[in-house]
Write an enzyme that holds these catalytic residues in place. Structure first.
Site, PDB file in Angstrom:
ATOM      1  N   TRP A 101       0.755  -1.178  -0.105  1.00 38.86           N
ATOM      2  CA  TRP A 101      -0.001  -0.299  -0.059  1.00 38.86           C
ATOM      3  C   TRP A 101       0.945   1.307  -0.056  1.00 38.86           C
ATOM      4  O   TRP A 101       0.282   2.121  -0.555  1.00 38.86           O
ATOM      5  CB  TRP A 101      -0.973  -0.039   1.029  1.00 38.86           C
ATOM      6  CG  TRP A 101      -1.928  -1.110   1.020  1.00 38.86           C
ATOM      7  CD1 TRP A 101      -1.923  -2.187   1.937  1.00 38.86           C
ATOM      8  CD2 TRP A 101      -3.004  -1.526  -0.022  1.00 38.86           C
ATOM      9  NE1 TRP A 101      -2.842  -3.307   1.594  1.00 38.86           N
ATOM     10  CE2 TRP A 101      -3.276  -2.790   0.488  1.00 38.86           C
ATOM     11  CE3 TRP A 101      -3.318  -0.665  -1.055  1.00 38.86           C
ATOM     12  CZ2 TRP A 101      -4.568  -3.512  -0.393  1.00 38.86           C
ATOM     13  CZ3 TRP A 101      -4.428  -1.413  -1.831  1.00 38.86           C
ATOM     14  CH2 TRP A 101      -4.933  -2.730  -1.509  1.00 38.86           C
ATOM     15  N   ASP A 168      -2.005   6.181   6.497  1.00 40.74           N
ATOM     16  CA  ASP A 168      -2.968   5.346   5.798  1.00 40.74           C
ATOM     17  C   ASP A 168      -3.492   4.452   6.833  1.00 40.74           C
ATOM     18  O   ASP A 168      -2.639   3.407   7.238  1.00 40.74           O
ATOM     19  CB  ASP A 168      -2.502   4.814   4.533  1.00 40.74           C
ATOM     20  CG  ASP A 168      -3.629   3.515   3.942  1.00 40.74           C
ATOM     21  OD1 ASP A 168      -4.541   3.410   4.578  1.00 40.74           O
ATOM     22  OD2 ASP A 168      -3.110   2.883   3.035  1.00 40.74           O
ATOM     23  N   LYS A 194     -12.667  -2.321   5.998  1.00 40.47           N
ATOM     24  CA  LYS A 194     -11.806  -3.361   6.969  1.00 40.47           C
ATOM     25  C   LYS A 194     -12.491  -3.143   8.207  1.00 40.47           C
ATOM     26  O   LYS A 194     -12.755  -4.559   8.960  1.00 40.47           O
ATOM     27  CB  LYS A 194     -10.485  -2.823   6.542  1.00 40.47           C
ATOM     28  CG  LYS A 194      -9.694  -3.645   5.778  1.00 40.47           C
ATOM     29  CD  LYS A 194      -9.599  -2.689   4.550  1.00 40.47           C
ATOM     30  CE  LYS A 194      -8.829  -3.365   3.574  1.00 40.47           C
ATOM     31  NZ  LYS A 194      -7.999  -2.428   2.599  1.00 40.47           N
TER      32      LYS A 194
HETATM   33  C1  LIG Z   1      -7.543  -2.029   1.735  1.00 39.17           C
HETATM   34  C2  LIG Z   1      -6.326  -1.043   1.746  1.00 39.17           C
HETATM   35  C3  LIG Z   1      -6.191   0.247   0.735  1.00 39.17           C
HETATM   36  C4  LIG Z   1      -6.974   0.283  -0.452  1.00 39.17           C
HETATM   37  O1  LIG Z   1      -8.388   0.567  -0.205  1.00 39.17           O
HETATM   38  P1  LIG Z   1      -9.573   0.677  -1.264  1.00 39.17           P
HETATM   39  O2  LIG Z   1     -10.528   1.076  -0.381  1.00 39.17           O
HETATM   40  O3  LIG Z   1      -9.716  -0.920  -2.071  1.00 39.17           O
HETATM   41  O4  LIG Z   1      -9.036   1.538  -2.035  1.00 39.17           O
HETATM   42  C5  LIG Z   1      -5.189   0.947   1.084  1.00 39.17           C
HETATM   43  N1  LIG Z   1      -4.526   0.860   2.091  1.00 39.17           N
HETATM   44  C6  LIG Z   1      -4.487  -0.259   2.990  1.00 39.17           C
HETATM   45  C7  LIG Z   1      -3.539  -0.258   4.275  1.00 39.17           C
HETATM   46  C8  LIG Z   1      -5.478  -1.286   2.918  1.00 39.17           C
HETATM   47  O5  LIG Z   1      -5.681  -2.278   3.670  1.00 39.17           O
END
Ligand SMILES: *Cc1c(COP(=O)(O)O)cnc(C)c1O
Length: 359
Positions: A101, A168, A194
């Site tokens: 990521w 993030d 998540k």
């Molecule tokens: C899943 C995830 C993303 C991407 O998220 P989307 O909503 O699919 O764009 C980005 N960063 C992390 C840490 C993730 O787990």
């Protein structure tokens, strides 16, 4: 009712009582005669829900007036470029590379043509740990991913840089307390799917003093400033996702809030890691001690054939989502807020049975 034990990495488990409340209210929201999906995002009913949800986010993270809470679309992935477009200030941005990521975020910095440095990376060790590093005081921002969903690593504590920190937090949103001031957080984001509900809404918390950094050529809808001024209602927001986020946050509040859920998450993760570490080498965790994620436990059994058998037999036992991400392989148990201690106990019992029949 038959519910599976859901260890999926995202979209992932949502508490049963949240799903049931949504089901009860689906066709007539609080007796209004219409679904929350059917009403204007500018009407009274939605507006009250929207503002209550923002207030809950503020309360959970103890946010001061200097922060704005936005509900956007485009997922965590859009934030990889939206952070660059809004927060780069003509100097140098700094990134810590701890997995896929952050690699994607770094790629967006490259595409945007900004000046940036990758100040730390654990790539040479398959991202099995969180490296030690410091961001420069003068960087435009320092960028991290607080929980690496695929490799199963997590910052035990976030950095405390002098430059604004961009986080993030897609896979550890609302899983523990975060002191925004102490970590000098400039921007904190994550998709809901998540740990905070279904896919569709991206939570972005941004510090207001950074809003004027936005580049001249950035489209209106991609400017944080546009959405801050419009309270996220510059265009139609993902109303149903915001509604579900509201229910999840109220459920979390009933559980005791972030401090209580953090304790529960630690207990769950410790149970699983302790079992793996004591399995005599039958199971091995990917992440090194000190960097282990409380959300995503990535591990392997003794062979890739056994890993495949594990996933199959777990499904027969009513447990899904245990296959590792294709980039790492192996196995992964995602144990977000909605996965209970008793769910993790059942997983450990299954792991023990599987081990004993494959020694
Ligand atoms: C899943 C995830 C993303 C991407 O998220 P989307 O909503 O699919 O764009 C980005 N960063 C992390 C840490 C993730 O787990």
């Amino acid at each position: 009712m038959d519910r599976l034990l859901n260890f999926s990495a995202g979209p992932s488990a949502i508490a049963l009582e949240v799903l049931q409340e949504a089901q009860r209210d689906l066709v007539s929201y609080k007796g209004s005669g219409v679904s929350i999906m059917e009403v204007s995002h500018r009407g009274k009913v939605f507006e009250a829900l929207h503002n209550e949800t923002i207030a809950l986010v503020r309360e959970f993270y103890a946010l001061g007036d200097e922060y704005a809470v936005l509900f956007l679309q485009g997922g965590g992935t859009l934030q990889f470029s939206q952070t660059v477009a809004n927060l780069y200030n003509g100097g140098v941005a700094e990134y810590a590379n701890t997995g896929v990521w952050t690699q994607k975020a770094i790629k967006e910095a490259k595409i945007a043509g900004i000046k940036f440095d990758v100040v730390a990376s654990s790539e040479a060790d398959k991202f099995a740990y969180i490296p030690k590093f410091e961001f420069s005081d003068t960087a435009d921002y320092g960028y991290i991913c607080s929980n690496n969903t695929i490799y199963g690593t997590q910052y035990a504590t976030l950095p405390t840089p002098k430059c604004p920190l961009v986080v993030d937090s897609s896979s550890d949103l609302f899983s523990r307390e975060v002191d925004f001031k102490r970590h000098n957080i400039g921007c904190f984001f994550g998709g809901a799917q998540k740990n905070a509900g279904p896919a569709g809404v991206t939570i972005v918390i941004v510090r207001r003093d950074l809003l004027d950094r936005v580049g001249d050529n950035v489209p209106m809808i991609l400017r944080y400033k546009t959405q801050v001024e419009a309270n996220s209602l510059s265009n139609t927001p993902p109303t149903f996702g915001i509604y579900m986020l509201n229910l999840v946050l109220k459920w979390l509040k009933k559980l005791g809030g972030l401090k209580a859920v953090d304790e529960q998450n630690r207990e769950k993760a410790n149970l699983l890691y302790d079992y793996i570490d004591a399995s005599g080498g039958f199971y091995t965790a990917h992440a090194q001690k000190g960097s282990r994620s409380l959300m995503n436990v990535s591990f392997v059994s003794k062979s890739s054939e056994l890993d495949a058998a594990f996933v199959k037999e777990a499904e027969v036992a009513g447990m899904i989502g245990l296959k590792g991400h294709k980039l790492l392989g192996g196995l992964r148990a995602s144990i977000y807020n909605a996965v209970s201690l008793s769910d993790v106990k059942k997983l450990v019992e299954f792991m023990e049975r599987f081990k004993n029949s494959n020694l």
